[in-house]
Design a protein around this motif. Structure first.
Motif, short mmCIF file in Angstrom:
data_model
loop_
_atom_site.label_atom_id
_atom_site.label_comp_id
_atom_site.label_asym_id
_atom_site.label_seq_id
_atom_site.Cartn_x
_atom_site.Cartn_y
_atom_site.Cartn_z
N ALA A 1 6.93 3.94 14.94
CA ALA A 1 6.61 3.51 14.23
C ALA A 1 7.45 3.34 12.62
O ALA A 1 7.66 4.50 12.60
N VAL B 1 6.22 3.48 9.08
CA VAL B 1 5.40 3.86 7.62
C VAL B 1 5.84 3.42 6.62
O VAL B 1 6.87 3.13 5.82
N ASN B 2 5.03 2.82 5.74
CA ASN B 2 5.35 2.46 4.00
C ASN B 2 4.13 2.55 3.13
O ASN B 2 3.33 2.56 4.05
N HIS B 3 4.47 2.62 1.40
CA HIS B 3 3.06 2.77 1.23
C HIS B 3 3.40 2.14 -0.01
O HIS B 3 4.65 2.31 -0.63
N GLU C 1 -2.10 2.14 -1.34
CA GLU C 1 -2.43 2.00 0.90
C GLU C 1 -1.61 2.62 1.39
O GLU C 1 0.13 2.86 0.99
N PHE C 2 -1.23 3.01 2.62
CA PHE C 2 -0.22 3.12 4.03
C PHE C 2 -0.63 2.53 4.80
O PHE C 2 -1.13 1.45 5.19
N VAL C 3 1.15 1.67 5.23
CA VAL C 3 0.35 0.49 5.70
C VAL C 3 1.96 1.37 7.20
O VAL C 3 2.89 1.78 7.10
N LEU C 4 1.86 0.83 8.36
CA LEU C 4 1.57 1.80 10.01
C LEU C 4 1.66 0.70 10.60
O LEU C 4 0.85 -0.23 11.15
N ASP C 5 3.15 0.31 10.84
CA ASP C 5 3.39 -0.43 11.81
C ASP C 5 4.20 -0.31 12.90
O ASP C 5 5.10 0.86 12.86
N ARG D 1 -0.72 -3.40 12.91
CA ARG D 1 -0.09 -2.36 11.78
C ARG D 1 -1.73 -2.43 11.52
O ARG D 1 -2.88 -2.90 10.93
N ALA E 1 -5.37 8.06 5.76
CA ALA E 1 -3.96 8.52 5.82
C ALA E 1 -3.38 9.65 5.81
O ALA E 1 -3.43 10.25 6.92
N LEU F 1 -3.23 12.25 9.34
CA LEU F 1 -2.20 13.23 10.08
C LEU F 1 -2.35 14.29 10.21
O LEU F 1 -1.74 15.16 11.28
#
Length: 101
Positions: A29, A31-33, A37-41, A57, A65, A69
């Motif tokens: 996985a 994770v970018n932000h 927003e947070f983007v989880l691939d 995605r 987010a 968590l």
């Protein structure tokens, strides 16, 4: 897909279709932000293959987010209480030769 919320009792009806219910297997996985927003691939990485496919995605607002968590932390604690500690291994770094048993 039906998604109704009854404001009187706070219940949420969620419809899960068969294709989504089947799920997808992912073993990596990313994770970018951004500020909004947070983007989880979620990625399926096959051994010995240089190309990895993003299987799903998920884009979340920062508040959601943080809620994810918290839910994961609670579920991991419950899992470890029931089944024992989840052992961590060396972090996987894309591009390195990682050998795992």
């Amino acid at each position: 897909m039906e998604n109704n919320q009854n404001p009187q009792d706070g219940n949420l009806n969620i419809n899960l279709n068969e294709m989504v219910a089947a799920g997808v297997y992912c073993n990596l996985a990313l994770v970018n932000h951004s500020p909004s927003e947070f983007v989880l691939d979620f990625i399926q990485l096959m051994p010995g293959v240089q190309q990895a496919n993003v299987r799903s995605r998920v884009i979340l607002a920062p508040l959601h987010a943080k809620r994810v968590l918290t839910a994961l932390q609670q579920n991991i604690a419950n899992y470890e209480q029931q089944f024992g500690e989840i052992k961590e291994v060396e972090p996987f770094v894309v591009g390195q030769n990682n050998v795992q048993a």
